[in-house]
Design a protein around this motif. Structure first.
Motif, PDB file in Angstrom:
ATOM      1  N   GLU A   1     -18.425  -7.945 -12.835  1.00 33.47           N
ATOM      2  CA  GLU A   1     -17.449  -8.838 -12.544  1.00 33.47           C
ATOM      3  C   GLU A   1     -16.162  -8.414 -12.074  1.00 33.47           C
ATOM      4  O   GLU A   1     -15.766  -8.971 -10.968  1.00 33.47           O
ATOM      5  CB  GLU A   1     -17.249 -10.033 -13.568  1.00 33.47           C
ATOM      6  CG  GLU A   1     -18.410 -10.813 -14.123  1.00 33.47           C
ATOM      7  CD  GLU A   1     -18.132 -11.578 -15.560  1.00 33.47           C
ATOM      8  OE1 GLU A   1     -17.052 -11.548 -16.040  1.00 33.47           O
ATOM      9  OE2 GLU A   1     -19.036 -12.307 -16.041  1.00 33.47           O
ATOM     10  N   ALA A   2     -15.821  -7.416 -12.850  1.00 30.37           N
ATOM     11  CA  ALA A   2     -14.455  -6.913 -12.313  1.00 30.37           C
ATOM     12  C   ALA A   2     -14.483  -6.150 -11.061  1.00 30.37           C
ATOM     13  O   ALA A   2     -13.552  -6.231 -10.192  1.00 30.37           O
ATOM     14  CB  ALA A   2     -13.803  -5.940 -13.291  1.00 30.37           C
ATOM     15  N   ALA A   3     -15.558  -5.310 -10.768  1.00 31.53           N
ATOM     16  CA  ALA A   3     -16.019  -4.788  -9.628  1.00 31.53           C
ATOM     17  C   ALA A   3     -16.067  -5.703  -8.473  1.00 31.53           C
ATOM     18  O   ALA A   3     -15.625  -5.642  -7.210  1.00 31.53           O
ATOM     19  CB  ALA A   3     -17.337  -3.928  -9.958  1.00 31.53           C
ATOM     20  N   ALA A  46      -6.836  -7.062 -13.063  1.00 31.21           N
ATOM     21  CA  ALA A  46      -8.359  -7.239 -13.291  1.00 31.21           C
ATOM     22  C   ALA A  46      -8.862  -6.185 -14.290  1.00 31.21           C
ATOM     23  O   ALA A  46      -9.692  -6.440 -15.025  1.00 31.21           O
ATOM     24  CB  ALA A  46      -8.928  -7.228 -11.754  1.00 31.21           C
ATOM     25  N   LEU A  47      -8.275  -5.039 -13.946  1.00 36.02           N
ATOM     26  CA  LEU A  47      -8.437  -3.986 -15.080  1.00 36.02           C
ATOM     27  C   LEU A  47      -8.235  -4.322 -16.374  1.00 36.02           C
ATOM     28  O   LEU A  47      -8.801  -4.125 -17.205  1.00 36.02           O
ATOM     29  CB  LEU A  47      -8.099  -2.576 -14.518  1.00 36.02           C
ATOM     30  CG  LEU A  47      -8.687  -1.971 -13.385  1.00 36.02           C
ATOM     31  CD1 LEU A  47      -7.975  -0.664 -12.752  1.00 36.02           C
ATOM     32  CD2 LEU A  47     -10.255  -1.562 -13.595  1.00 36.02           C
ATOM     33  N   ALA A  48      -6.996  -4.602 -16.405  1.00 32.93           N
ATOM     34  CA  ALA A  48      -6.427  -5.039 -17.663  1.00 32.93           C
ATOM     35  C   ALA A  48      -7.362  -6.281 -18.572  1.00 32.93           C
ATOM     36  O   ALA A  48      -7.856  -6.181 -19.649  1.00 32.93           O
ATOM     37  CB  ALA A  48      -4.852  -5.626 -17.777  1.00 32.93           C
ATOM     38  N   ALA A  49      -7.579  -7.076 -17.683  1.00 36.19           N
ATOM     39  CA  ALA A  49      -8.655  -8.323 -18.076  1.00 36.19           C
ATOM     40  C   ALA A  49      -9.890  -7.608 -18.642  1.00 36.19           C
ATOM     41  O   ALA A  49     -10.594  -8.125 -19.708  1.00 36.19           O
ATOM     42  CB  ALA A  49      -8.594  -9.338 -17.028  1.00 36.19           C
ATOM     43  N   GLN A  82      -9.366   2.214  -8.124  1.00 34.69           N
ATOM     44  CA  GLN A  82      -9.533   1.143  -9.316  1.00 34.69           C
ATOM     45  C   GLN A  82     -10.928   1.110  -9.889  1.00 34.69           C
ATOM     46  O   GLN A  82     -11.323   0.756 -10.782  1.00 34.69           O
ATOM     47  CB  GLN A  82      -9.274  -0.141  -8.631  1.00 34.69           C
ATOM     48  CG  GLN A  82      -7.636  -0.333  -8.255  1.00 34.69           C
ATOM     49  CD  GLN A  82      -6.810  -0.439  -9.462  1.00 34.69           C
ATOM     50  OE1 GLN A  82      -7.195  -0.588 -10.371  1.00 34.69           O
ATOM     51  NE2 GLN A  82      -5.518  -0.353  -9.012  1.00 34.69           N
ATOM     52  N   LEU A  83     -12.134   1.325  -8.736  1.00 35.63           N
ATOM     53  CA  LEU A  83     -13.461   1.188  -9.208  1.00 35.63           C
ATOM     54  C   LEU A  83     -13.778   2.455 -10.228  1.00 35.63           C
ATOM     55  O   LEU A  83     -14.313   2.301 -11.018  1.00 35.63           O
ATOM     56  CB  LEU A  83     -14.296   1.192  -7.856  1.00 35.63           C
ATOM     57  CG  LEU A  83     -14.383  -0.205  -7.307  1.00 35.63           C
ATOM     58  CD1 LEU A  83     -15.052  -0.076  -6.301  1.00 35.63           C
ATOM     59  CD2 LEU A  83     -15.238  -1.269  -8.022  1.00 35.63           C
ATOM     60  N   ASP A  84     -13.130   3.453  -9.871  1.00 33.73           N
ATOM     61  CA  ASP A  84     -13.469   4.587 -10.683  1.00 33.73           C
ATOM     62  C   ASP A  84     -12.770   4.562 -12.023  1.00 33.73           C
ATOM     63  O   ASP A  84     -13.417   4.906 -13.243  1.00 33.73           O
ATOM     64  CB  ASP A  84     -12.715   6.025  -9.879  1.00 33.73           C
ATOM     65  CG  ASP A  84     -13.378   6.480  -8.712  1.00 33.73           C
ATOM     66  OD1 ASP A  84     -14.562   6.166  -8.736  1.00 33.73           O
ATOM     67  OD2 ASP A  84     -13.085   7.273  -8.017  1.00 33.73           O
ATOM     68  N   GLN A  85     -11.585   3.876 -12.035  1.00 29.57           N
ATOM     69  CA  GLN A  85     -10.962   3.468 -13.333  1.00 29.57           C
ATOM     70  C   GLN A  85     -11.885   2.644 -14.181  1.00 29.57           C
ATOM     71  O   GLN A  85     -12.142   2.991 -15.285  1.00 29.57           O
ATOM     72  CB  GLN A  85      -9.620   3.141 -13.206  1.00 29.57           C
ATOM     73  CG  GLN A  85      -8.491   3.774 -12.861  1.00 29.57           C
ATOM     74  CD  GLN A  85      -7.205   3.251 -12.678  1.00 29.57           C
ATOM     75  OE1 GLN A  85      -6.987   2.345 -11.985  1.00 29.57           O
ATOM     76  NE2 GLN A  85      -6.117   3.948 -13.376  1.00 29.57           N
ATOM     77  N   LEU A  86     -12.302   1.656 -13.225  1.00 33.55           N
ATOM     78  CA  LEU A  86     -13.158   0.606 -14.205  1.00 33.55           C
ATOM     79  C   LEU A  86     -14.463   1.218 -14.723  1.00 33.55           C
ATOM     80  O   LEU A  86     -14.819   1.089 -15.710  1.00 33.55           O
ATOM     81  CB  LEU A  86     -13.578  -0.498 -13.097  1.00 33.55           C
ATOM     82  CG  LEU A  86     -14.414  -1.552 -13.568  1.00 33.55           C
ATOM     83  CD1 LEU A  86     -13.808  -2.404 -14.834  1.00 33.55           C
ATOM     84  CD2 LEU A  86     -14.976  -2.477 -12.577  1.00 33.55           C
ATOM     85  N   ASP A  98      -8.805   3.108  -0.150  1.00 32.87           N
ATOM     86  CA  ASP A  98      -8.453   3.919  -1.076  1.00 32.87           C
ATOM     87  C   ASP A  98      -8.124   3.600  -2.344  1.00 32.87           C
ATOM     88  O   ASP A  98      -8.740   4.135  -3.506  1.00 32.87           O
ATOM     89  CB  ASP A  98      -7.505   5.296  -0.790  1.00 32.87           C
ATOM     90  CG  ASP A  98      -7.965   6.026   0.551  1.00 32.87           C
ATOM     91  OD1 ASP A  98      -9.247   5.887   0.952  1.00 32.87           O
ATOM     92  OD2 ASP A  98      -7.163   6.557   1.500  1.00 32.87           O
ATOM     93  N   GLU A  99      -7.275   2.684  -2.622  1.00 32.22           N
ATOM     94  CA  GLU A  99      -6.777   1.934  -3.902  1.00 32.22           C
ATOM     95  C   GLU A  99      -7.952   1.366  -4.576  1.00 32.22           C
ATOM     96  O   GLU A  99      -8.234   1.499  -5.667  1.00 32.22           O
ATOM     97  CB  GLU A  99      -5.709   1.023  -3.561  1.00 32.22           C
ATOM     98  CG  GLU A  99      -5.413   0.420  -4.853  1.00 32.22           C
ATOM     99  CD  GLU A  99      -4.537   1.205  -5.651  1.00 32.22           C
ATOM    100  OE1 GLU A  99      -4.293   0.831  -6.757  1.00 32.22           O
ATOM    101  OE2 GLU A  99      -4.151   2.378  -5.507  1.00 32.22           O
ATOM    102  N   ALA A 100      -8.825   0.681  -3.725  1.00 34.22           N
ATOM    103  CA  ALA A 100      -9.956   0.043  -4.298  1.00 34.22           C
ATOM    104  C   ALA A 100     -10.865   1.111  -4.932  1.00 34.22           C
ATOM    105  O   ALA A 100     -11.600   0.920  -6.091  1.00 34.22           O
ATOM    106  CB  ALA A 100     -10.710  -0.862  -3.111  1.00 34.22           C
TER     107      ALA A 100
END
Length: 185
Positions: A134-136, A5-8, A156-160, A151-153
């Motif tokens: 959309e990704a979030a 999802a992040l890559a897309a 990922q949201l921080d990376q987004l 924690d992983e989510a």
């Protein structure tokens, strides 16, 4: 799945910046550029054909574009297409070529062009924010479904968000450069 999802999202955000940058190439800055006319479509025997596929486009001087069609019979159609386009230039047909003289921009016209640049920048920012949303939503859905831990989510949201900030900064940087180019006399 979340890294997908992040890559897309990253690919789509990069594409939004590329499209904005390509749009900026067609913005008049007072200097001649082939990008001003390359996207004009000409009615060539009933088919809408890009101008750069019908003619050679060159910039012999800083304030002139010369369009030399490979088929002389299309000169009239090229002239009509340029007149109908929104570039605001009057074509001069000179037997075998079409010449476009680029006048110096007035201060008022420069400010109008800067407004157009700012509008396009805002459109790109909105598009990037929509892609982030959309990704979030997808990441939150995966967390809710139990595919990813909380924690992983969150990570990922921080990376987004960092990804979004980077692309918005790219939009701002490219927009500021184009604004400087337009205002330069």
């Amino acid at each position: 799945m979340t890294s997908e999802a992040l890559a897309a999202a990253e690919r789509k955000m990069a594409r939004a910046v590329e499209v904005m940058e390509r749009d900026f190439q067609g913005v008049r800055t007072g200097r001649a550029s082939t990008a001003l006319v390359e996207r004009i479509h000409v009615d060539y025997y009933g088919t809408q054909t890009p101008l750069n596929q019908l003619a050679g486009i060159s910039v012999p001087e800083a304030h002139q574009i010369v369009i030399q069609p490979w088929d002389r019979s299309v000169l009239g159609a090229i002239e009509k297409a340029i007149i109908k386009s929104d570039i605001g230039l009057v074509p001069n047909v000179d037997g075998t070529v079409v010449r476009l003289n680029i006048p110096q921009l007035t201060e008022e016209r420069r400010k109008d062009i800067v407004r157009v640049v700012h509008k396009r920048m805002e459109e790109a920012r909105v598009e990037i924010r929509n892609l982030r949303r959309e990704a979030a939503d997808e990441l939150k859905r995966e967390e809710r479904d139990g595919d990813v831990g909380s924690d992983e989510a969150r990570r990922q949201l921080d990376q987004l968000q960092k990804l979004t900030d980077r692309f918005v900064a790219d939009v701002d940087r490219l927009g500021a450069a184009k604004e400087h180019e337009v205002l330069e006399v």
